[in-house]
Design a protein around this motif. Structure first.
Motif, PDB file in Angstrom:
ATOM      1  N   PHE A 154       0.829  -1.210   0.000  1.00 42.44           N
ATOM      2  CA  PHE A 154       0.000   0.000   0.000  1.00 42.44           C
ATOM      3  C   PHE A 154       0.869   1.269   0.000  1.00 42.44           C
ATOM      4  O   PHE A 154       0.460   2.298  -0.547  1.00 42.44           O
ATOM      5  N   THR A 155       2.027   1.199   0.616  1.00 34.77           N
ATOM      6  CA  THR A 155       2.923   2.363   0.607  1.00 34.77           C
ATOM      7  C   THR A 155       3.299   2.719  -0.831  1.00 34.77           C
ATOM      8  O   THR A 155       3.234   3.885  -1.247  1.00 34.77           O
ATOM      9  N   GLU A 156       3.673   1.713  -1.606  1.00 30.37           N
ATOM     10  CA  GLU A 156       4.093   1.965  -2.986  1.00 30.37           C
ATOM     11  C   GLU A 156       2.895   2.367  -3.858  1.00 30.37           C
ATOM     12  O   GLU A 156       3.004   3.264  -4.709  1.00 30.37           O
ATOM     13  N   SER A 157       1.739   1.746  -3.635  1.00 28.03           N
ATOM     14  CA  SER A 157       0.550   2.108  -4.418  1.00 28.03           C
ATOM     15  C   SER A 157       0.122   3.541  -4.110  1.00 28.03           C
ATOM     16  O   SER A 157      -0.289   4.284  -5.010  1.00 28.03           O
ATOM     17  N   THR A 158       0.230   3.938  -2.869  1.00 31.17           N
ATOM     18  CA  THR A 158      -0.101   5.318  -2.487  1.00 31.17           C
ATOM     19  C   THR A 158       0.832   6.300  -3.199  1.00 31.17           C
ATOM     20  O   THR A 158       0.404   7.334  -3.712  1.00 31.17           O
ATOM     21  N   ARG A 159       2.108   5.935  -3.257  1.00 29.80           N
ATOM     22  CA  ARG A 159       3.083   6.812  -3.921  1.00 29.80           C
ATOM     23  C   ARG A 159       2.725   6.997  -5.402  1.00 29.80           C
ATOM     24  O   ARG A 159       2.810   8.102  -5.940  1.00 29.80           O
ATOM     25  N   LEU A 160       2.271   5.920  -6.036  1.00 28.92           N
ATOM     26  CA  LEU A 160       1.929   5.992  -7.458  1.00 28.92           C
ATOM     27  C   LEU A 160       0.543   6.594  -7.700  1.00 28.92           C
ATOM     28  O   LEU A 160       0.228   7.011  -8.801  1.00 28.92           O
ATOM     29  N   GLY A 161      -0.310   6.554  -6.683  1.00 29.13           N
ATOM     30  CA  GLY A 161      -1.678   7.054  -6.861  1.00 29.13           C
ATOM     31  C   GLY A 161      -2.596   6.059  -7.538  1.00 29.13           C
ATOM     32  O   GLY A 161      -3.632   6.426  -8.098  1.00 29.13           O
ATOM     33  N   THR A 162      -2.245   4.776  -7.494  1.00 27.41           N
ATOM     34  CA  THR A 162      -3.085   3.743  -8.108  1.00 27.41           C
ATOM     35  C   THR A 162      -4.179   3.301  -7.138  1.00 27.41           C
ATOM     36  O   THR A 162      -3.993   3.327  -5.923  1.00 27.41           O
ATOM     37  N   LEU A 163      -5.320   2.889  -7.695  1.00 25.52           N
ATOM     38  CA  LEU A 163      -6.423   2.363  -6.873  1.00 25.52           C
ATOM     39  C   LEU A 163      -6.224   0.851  -6.744  1.00 25.52           C
ATOM     40  O   LEU A 163      -6.304   0.123  -7.735  1.00 25.52           O
ATOM     41  N   MET A 164      -5.937   0.410  -5.529  1.00 26.18           N
ATOM     42  CA  MET A 164      -5.638  -1.005  -5.317  1.00 26.18           C
ATOM     43  C   MET A 164      -6.462  -1.575  -4.177  1.00 26.18           C
ATOM     44  O   MET A 164      -6.824  -0.870  -3.232  1.00 26.18           O
ATOM     45  N   VAL A 165      -6.724  -2.884  -4.294  1.00 27.04           N
ATOM     46  CA  VAL A 165      -7.413  -3.647  -3.255  1.00 27.04           C
ATOM     47  C   VAL A 165      -6.427  -4.731  -2.817  1.00 27.04           C
ATOM     48  O   VAL A 165      -5.899  -5.449  -3.670  1.00 27.04           O
ATOM     49  N   ALA A 166      -6.145  -4.842  -1.518  1.00 22.95           N
ATOM     50  CA  ALA A 166      -5.166  -5.848  -1.088  1.00 22.95           C
ATOM     51  C   ALA A 166      -5.401  -6.229   0.361  1.00 22.95           C
ATOM     52  O   ALA A 166      -6.092  -5.518   1.098  1.00 22.95           O
ATOM     53  N   GLY A 167      -4.795  -7.353   0.751  1.00 20.31           N
ATOM     54  CA  GLY A 167      -4.929  -7.767   2.140  1.00 20.31           C
ATOM     55  C   GLY A 167      -3.921  -8.830   2.530  1.00 20.31           C
ATOM     56  O   GLY A 167      -3.307  -9.492   1.681  1.00 20.31           O
ATOM     57  N   LYS A 168      -3.769  -8.962   3.821  1.00 14.35           N
ATOM     58  CA  LYS A 168      -2.906  -9.974   4.430  1.00 14.35           C
ATOM     59  C   LYS A 168      -3.568 -11.341   4.323  1.00 14.35           C
ATOM     60  O   LYS A 168      -4.742 -11.510   4.668  1.00 14.35           O
ATOM     61  N   VAL A 169      -2.807 -12.329   3.865  1.00 14.41           N
ATOM     62  CA  VAL A 169      -3.320 -13.694   3.781  1.00 14.41           C
ATOM     63  C   VAL A 169      -3.521 -14.258   5.194  1.00 14.41           C
ATOM     64  O   VAL A 169      -2.687 -14.064   6.077  1.00 14.41           O
ATOM     65  N   LEU A 170      -4.657 -14.931   5.373  1.00 12.60           N
ATOM     66  CA  LEU A 170      -4.953 -15.620   6.636  1.00 12.60           C
ATOM     67  C   LEU A 170      -4.717 -17.117   6.420  1.00 12.60           C
ATOM     68  O   LEU A 170      -5.279 -17.705   5.484  1.00 12.60           O
ATOM     69  N   MET A 171      -3.886 -17.716   7.270  1.00 16.40           N
ATOM     70  CA  MET A 171      -3.643 -19.175   7.190  1.00 16.40           C
ATOM     71  C   MET A 171      -3.313 -19.673   8.594  1.00 16.40           C
ATOM     72  O   MET A 171      -2.258 -19.333   9.130  1.00 16.40           O
ATOM     73  N   ASP A 172      -4.204 -20.465   9.172  1.00 17.04           N
ATOM     74  CA  ASP A 172      -3.886 -20.972  10.518  1.00 17.04           C
ATOM     75  C   ASP A 172      -3.820 -22.498  10.579  1.00 17.04           C
ATOM     76  O   ASP A 172      -3.804 -23.072  11.668  1.00 17.04           O
ATOM     77  N   ARG A 173      -3.779 -23.148   9.413  1.00 14.67           N
ATOM     78  CA  ARG A 173      -3.533 -24.603   9.413  1.00 14.67           C
ATOM     79  C   ARG A 173      -3.086 -25.048   8.017  1.00 14.67           C
ATOM     80  O   ARG A 173      -3.224 -24.306   7.036  1.00 14.67           O
ATOM     81  N   ASN A 174      -2.584 -26.267   7.951  1.00 21.33           N
ATOM     82  CA  ASN A 174      -2.162 -26.869   6.683  1.00 21.33           C
ATOM     83  C   ASN A 174      -1.199 -25.984   5.885  1.00 21.33           C
ATOM     84  O   ASN A 174      -1.279 -25.891   4.658  1.00 21.33           O
ATOM     85  N   ALA A 175      -0.314 -25.341   6.620  1.00 20.58           N
ATOM     86  CA  ALA A 175       0.729 -24.527   5.994  1.00 20.58           C
ATOM     87  C   ALA A 175       1.947 -24.629   6.910  1.00 20.58           C
ATOM     88  O   ALA A 175       1.809 -24.941   8.097  1.00 20.58           O
TER      89      ALA A 175
END
Ligand SMILES: [Zn+2]
Length: 447
Positions: A154-175
């Motif tokens: 998001f820091t880099e997308s903010t710098r560029l001014g791009t509209l982005m959707v993103a998130g932290k992956v959730l994994m609490d098993r089988n990894a």
């Protein structure tokens, strides 16, 4: 002392405008396409104010505004990638496996490196530059389990001014241990990231359980609890990509009617939810997607690369219950960040199923369809007054072969078809995000 108001910033582009007035899967493609062979787009403070024939629209040009001359090129809405993993960019083109083994062997070791925020920042910068080189201005992006991977993106997308959707992956098993959170830690870290980024400077947060096998029912429920707190949040996950995966999910969740139902029970099937792939879904699932407003991301290059299966695009888009659908590159399982290449492979998958993917349908999927999948059609995905000025400039003569083929074109649809079959990053002459030129092929550099 109050600061002086900032004067408005104007810009304008001249070229062959192509955009849409309707869904070409639900109406004749020729009626859905809007084009202006010698058109002008006027932009003020990042937003489109006027679109129309140059001869008429030039009267609205604010005095002193430079017009970027793209005659001979097409002006399109920027492409929208509805499913992609930025941390997997370095492992694109990894040989030999199908989904579950591919994750173990290549993906998890690669994602481990994003515990290092500086490494994450380097890859985020490279990834966003590559996206812009391909004319893509918005993407729904998976980061890794590490919150710092989201901050870097998001820091880099903010710098560029791009509209982005993103998130932290959730994994609490089988990894592996090094990529696992817990249901509670995943919730807390997501909550903090939402507070830091969601809705600020064109950045939007997606609650991101990787897929049902790597989240316990408790984690999926907490993901649903996060979404219940704010209806403007996005959700992204994977759905029914591969047969072995579908069988595994049936074992892990014996009480659920289907794979989609696992997510539905947790409150994850809703508007602004994007399910990657959705190859092995049934009629009831598609009706549920249609009714709920959740979307599918069709990822052709990935599905072919991993041998996952054939997405039934024309069934998904059936007029009696059309499902919101966009295109995804799904890097690193996809083989190109260029949506021109996604369209190329989508055409071939449709052909194998006995359908013709019309070029107007393909370009709609890559722009307006993606915007509808994200419920962002009021801001992006078309070239029209009032929309954010996220645009790409397509050069139909980028290579000698394309220049030769283009001489044979007798319609705009044919021109679009040559672009989607022969085009790639070389076809993108320039890319604009929020009215600012963030990529120019002539000097191949982002702002
Ligand atoms: Zn994926």
């Amino acid at each position: 002392m109050t600061p002086a108001p900032t004067p408005p910033v104007h810009s304008a582009l001249r070229g062959h405008i192509v955009t849409f007035r309707g869904n070409p899967f639900l109406m004749p493609p020729a009626d859905a396409l809007v084009e202006e062979p010698d058109g002008l787009v006027i932009i003020t403070d990042g937003r489109i104010t006027h679109v129309g024939p140059y001869s008429e629209t030039v009267a609205h040009l604010p005095p002193g505004t430079d017009v970027a001359d793209y005659r001979g090129c097409l002006i399109s809405a920027g492409f929208i990638d509805t499913h992609v993993h930025y941390p997997q960019l370095p492992m694109i083109a990894a040989y030999g496996e199908q989904l579950l083994e591919w994750l173990e062997r290549y993906t998890f070791p690669t994602e481990r490196r994003f515990a290092d925020g500086e490494y994450a920042a380097t890859i985020a910068r490279t990834f966003l530059h590559e996206l812009l080189r391909c004319g893509t201005t918005t993407a729904a992006v998976y980061c890794t389990v590490h919150p710092q991977s989201v901050d870097a993106f998001f820091t880099e997308s903010t710098r560029l001014g791009t509209l982005m959707v993103a998130g932290k992956v959730l994994m609490d098993r089988n990894a592996p241990d090094f990529l696992r959170d817990t249901a509670q830690r995943g919730y807390d870290e997501s909550r903090a990231l939402i507070d830091r980024w969601h809705g600020k400077n064109r950045q939007f947060y997606a609650v991101t359980p990787r897929f049902a096998p790597t989240s316990t029912p408790a984690q999926l429920e907490l993901a649903g609890a996060l979404l219940a707190q704010d209806e403007t949040l996005f959700m992204q996950t994977h759905l029914a990509e591969n047969r072995a995966e579908v069988a595994w999910v049936a074992e892990l969740f014996p009480d659920s009617r289907s794979y989609l139902d696992v997510y539905d029970r947790a409150g994850l099937v809703r508007p602004r939810s994007v399910m990657g792939h959705g190859i092995y879904v049934d009629e009831q699932d598609l009706c549920r997607c249609h009714a709920s407003g959740c979307a599918l991301a069709h990822c052709p290059t990935s599905n072919l690369f991993l041998g996952s299966g054939a997405f039934r695009l024309f069934d998904v888009m059936d007029a009696k219950r059309p499902v919101r659908t966009g295109l995804g590159t799904d890097i690193g399982a996809g083989t190109s960040l260029s949506h021109l290449q996604s369209m190329n492979e989508a055409y071939k998958i449709a052909q194998m199923g006995g359908h013709r993917l019309h070029p107007v349908q393909a370009f709609w999927l890559a722009t307006r369809g993606g915007a509808e999948a994200l419920h962002l059609e009021g801001r992006i995905g078309t070239v029209a007054a009032g929309m954010d000025a996220d645009l790409c400039i397509l050069d139909p003569k980028a290579t000698p072969l394309q220049a030769l083929r283009t001489q044979m074109c007798d319609s705009t649809a044919d021109l679009l078809f040559t672009l989607m079959m022969l085009g790639d990053d070389r076809s993108i002459r320039a890319t604009y995000a929020g009215g600012t030129k963030v990529y120019d092929r002539a000097n191949d550099a982002t702002a």
